[in-house]
Design a protein around this motif. Structure first.
Motif, short mmCIF file in Angstrom:
data_model
loop_
_atom_site.label_atom_id
_atom_site.label_comp_id
_atom_site.label_asym_id
_atom_site.label_seq_id
_atom_site.Cartn_x
_atom_site.Cartn_y
_atom_site.Cartn_z
N MET A 49 10.17 -4.25 15.65
CA MET A 49 9.40 -3.17 15.00
C MET A 49 8.58 -3.69 13.83
SD MET A 49 10.69 0.40 13.45
CE MET A 49 11.67 0.70 14.85
N HIS A 50 8.34 -5.00 13.79
CA HIS A 50 7.58 -5.54 12.66
C HIS A 50 6.14 -5.06 12.69
CE1 HIS A 50 11.14 -7.94 12.92
NE2 HIS A 50 10.88 -8.54 11.78
N VAL A 51 5.76 -4.31 11.66
CA VAL A 51 4.40 -3.77 11.58
C VAL A 51 3.46 -4.91 11.16
CG1 VAL A 51 2.92 -2.05 10.47
CG2 VAL A 51 5.33 -1.52 10.93
N PRO A 52 2.41 -5.17 11.94
CA PRO A 52 1.45 -6.21 11.55
C PRO A 52 0.46 -5.67 10.53
CG PRO A 52 0.80 -5.26 13.64
CD PRO A 52 2.06 -4.53 13.22
N ASP A 53 -0.36 -6.54 9.97
CA ASP A 53 -1.45 -6.09 9.11
C ASP A 53 -2.42 -5.27 9.96
OD1 ASP A 53 -0.57 -7.38 6.79
OD2 ASP A 53 -1.47 -9.27 7.39
N GLY A 54 -2.96 -4.20 9.37
CA GLY A 54 -4.03 -3.48 10.04
C GLY A 54 -3.65 -2.15 10.68
N PHE A 55 -2.36 -1.93 10.95
CA PHE A 55 -1.95 -0.65 11.55
C PHE A 55 -2.08 0.50 10.54
CE2 PHE A 55 1.03 -1.83 15.36
CZ PHE A 55 -0.04 -2.44 15.98
N LEU A 56 -1.76 0.20 9.28
CA LEU A 56 -1.80 1.23 8.24
C LEU A 56 -2.91 0.90 7.24
CD1 LEU A 56 2.05 1.63 7.58
CD2 LEU A 56 0.60 3.08 9.01
N ASP A 57 -3.52 1.92 6.67
CA ASP A 57 -4.61 1.67 5.72
C ASP A 57 -4.08 1.17 4.38
OD1 ASP A 57 -3.65 3.89 4.36
OD2 ASP A 57 -5.18 5.26 5.16
N ALA A 58 -5.02 0.72 3.53
CA ALA A 58 -4.63 0.10 2.27
C ALA A 58 -3.81 1.02 1.35
CB ALA A 58 -5.85 -0.46 1.55
N PRO A 59 -4.24 2.28 1.13
CA PRO A 59 -3.45 3.13 0.23
C PRO A 59 -2.01 3.31 0.69
CG PRO A 59 -5.57 4.15 0.71
CD PRO A 59 -5.47 2.94 1.58
N THR A 60 -1.83 3.48 2.00
CA THR A 60 -0.48 3.67 2.53
C THR A 60 0.34 2.38 2.37
OG1 THR A 60 -1.47 5.13 4.16
CG2 THR A 60 0.81 4.50 4.54
N SER A 61 -0.31 1.24 2.59
CA SER A 61 0.39 -0.03 2.43
C SER A 61 0.79 -0.26 0.98
CB SER A 61 -0.49 -1.20 2.92
OG SER A 61 -0.77 -1.04 4.30
N VAL A 62 -0.09 0.13 0.06
CA VAL A 62 0.24 0.00 -1.37
C VAL A 62 1.43 0.92 -1.70
CG1 VAL A 62 -0.56 0.45 -3.73
CG2 VAL A 62 -2.06 -0.72 -2.08
N ALA A 63 1.38 2.15 -1.17
CA ALA A 63 2.46 3.11 -1.44
C ALA A 63 3.80 2.60 -0.92
CB ALA A 63 2.12 4.47 -0.82
N THR A 64 3.81 2.07 0.32
CA THR A 64 5.07 1.57 0.85
C THR A 64 5.51 0.33 0.08
OG1 THR A 64 3.92 0.31 2.56
CG2 THR A 64 4.76 2.47 3.19
N GLY A 65 4.52 -0.44 -0.43
CA GLY A 65 4.86 -1.59 -1.27
C GLY A 65 5.60 -1.15 -2.53
N VAL A 66 5.14 -0.06 -3.12
CA VAL A 66 5.79 0.46 -4.33
C VAL A 66 7.21 0.96 -3.99
CG1 VAL A 66 5.72 2.29 -6.08
CG2 VAL A 66 3.63 1.05 -5.47
N VAL A 67 7.31 1.69 -2.86
CA VAL A 67 8.62 2.20 -2.43
C VAL A 67 9.59 1.02 -2.19
CG1 VAL A 67 9.84 3.37 -0.54
CG2 VAL A 67 7.71 4.33 -1.43
N ALA A 68 9.08 -0.01 -1.50
CA ALA A 68 9.92 -1.16 -1.20
C ALA A 68 10.36 -1.86 -2.48
CB ALA A 68 9.17 -2.14 -0.29
N ALA A 69 9.43 -2.05 -3.43
CA ALA A 69 9.77 -2.73 -4.68
C ALA A 69 10.82 -1.94 -5.44
CB ALA A 69 8.51 -2.91 -5.52
N ALA A 70 10.66 -0.61 -5.49
CA ALA A 70 11.64 0.23 -6.19
C ALA A 70 12.99 0.16 -5.48
CB ALA A 70 11.14 1.68 -6.25
N GLY A 71 12.96 0.22 -4.15
CA GLY A 71 14.19 0.14 -3.36
C GLY A 71 14.92 -1.17 -3.59
N VAL A 72 14.18 -2.27 -3.57
CA VAL A 72 14.80 -3.58 -3.78
C VAL A 72 15.38 -3.67 -5.19
CG1 VAL A 72 14.29 -6.06 -4.02
CG2 VAL A 72 13.47 -4.81 -2.01
N ALA A 73 14.65 -3.13 -6.17
CA ALA A 73 15.15 -3.16 -7.55
C ALA A 73 16.48 -2.41 -7.67
CB ALA A 73 14.11 -2.56 -8.50
#
Lengths: 104, 231
Positions: free
Chosen positions: B1-25
């Motif tokens: 299920m590895h999502v490649p680059d390009g499936f999701l737009d930049a804002p969504t990728s940034v948002a999931t990046g923030v969610v992931a960073a908070a989750g990892v923290a």
């Protein structure tokens, strides 16, 4: 402690065998997400990763022609990298025993 | 299920990046309570095993394959916080070294497989452990059910992200049906692998299985009462 070491060694061996040998026999069909992307029509949106010309990209080792060996080496390198990064992180995070005077 | 680059737009990728960073923290803080001299090496090995296991794509019907996600497996073996970190480490190595899963999609993948996968897996397992009789033999089947649920849960999360920030205008219900359908089937494979692996470790070293430890304490207590009664 010896008993733990034995278990850990066995667990690692199994992982390395899966990555180094077993992976050759994996299905080459697209996985669920890629299949759905093909079927529903968004697979063309995929862009190549910035790391796609790395030496182990796509789970094959650059410079090794034999498929079995190429994939096996990439699998073992990836596994050991994961062990190093993960093991290192978890070792740093662990609770250190400060209350005990036991030298062991 | 590895999502490649390009499936999701930049804002969504940034948002999931923030969610992931908070989750990892949050997971980094939580994992401190789960890790000690004995469980830290185990956690490193679980991450290694998940990396290896994800290389084995097993065929499912109709020209599709699936592979272990490992979230439920890792959560039951080493605890939910450490388990989520195990999956995150695997995803980072895969993205950087193997070009499996996009770089801009790394936050998305950590969110889907690390946070949703391990999180759902643990919640289902912990819920079942509460409901079922307190027996060691039920740890592996409960983990299997948790694994089965965790895969369509991650697929559902992807579909929601794609509905918000997908880069192609495709009907959400079409994507949802296809994603849930295939990933329920793949979830069966996930359940089989998880049950087998946890069953094996519970049989040999139940003390190394995080999710089994409360039951071990109960078992020891039982043995003592019986010995006391026989006296």
């Amino acid at each position: 402690m010896k008993r733990n070491a034995k278990f850990y060694a066995g667990f690692l061996l199994v992982a390395l065998l899966i990555a180094g040998v077993g992976s050759f026999y994996a299905s080459s069909h697209p996985d669920g997400l890629n299949y759905v992307a093909e079927q529903t029509g968004f697979i063309d949106q995929e862009k190549a990763s910035a790391t796609s010309d790395g030496p182990f990209a796509g789970y094959s080792t650059r410079g090794i022609d034999d498929d079995r060996l190429s994939g096996g080496v990439a699998g073992v390198v990836g596994s050991l990298t994961t062990l190093l990064v993960g093991g290192g992180l978890f070792w740093v995070l662990r609770r250190r025993r400060t209350h005990t005077t036991d030298p062991a | 299920m590895h999502v490649p680059d390009g499936f999701l737009d930049a804002p969504t990728s940034v948002a999931t990046g923030v969610v992931a960073a908070a989750g990892v923290a949050v997971a980094l803080r939580g994992a401190r309570r789960e890790l000690d001299d004995r469980t830290a090496p185990m956690a490193g090995l679980v991450a290694t095993f998940v990396f290896a296991g994800q290389m084995i794509n097993f065929p499912v019907a109709g020209g599709t394959s699936g592979h272990l996600l490992g979230g439920a497996l890792a959560a039951v073996l080493v605890g939910p916080w450490t388990g989520a970190l195990c999956i995150s480490v695997v995803l980072v190595v895969q993205a950087l070294l193997m070009a499996d899963g996009g770089i801009t999609a790394l936050g998305t993948n950590i969110t889907l497989m690390g946070i949703v996968g391990a999180g759902t897996g643990w919640l289902v397992f912990a819920g079942l452990r509460r409901l079922l009789p307190r027996r060691l033999s039920l740890v592996a089947p409960a983990a299997g059910v948790a694994a089965l649920v965790s895969v369509p849960a991650a697929a559902l999360a992807f579909t929601l992200l794609f509905a918000v920030g997908g880069t192609a205008p495709i009907d959400t219900s079409t994507v949802l049906t296809a994603m849930l359908g295939w990933h329920t089937v793949i979830g069966i494979g996930e359940a089989v692998i998880t049950t087998l692996v946890i069953g094996t470790i519970v049989t040999t070293r139940p003390d190394l299985v995080y999710g089994a430890r409360p039951l071990l304490a109960a078992r020891e207590l039982e043995v003592r009462t019986t010995a006391e009664a026989a006296r």
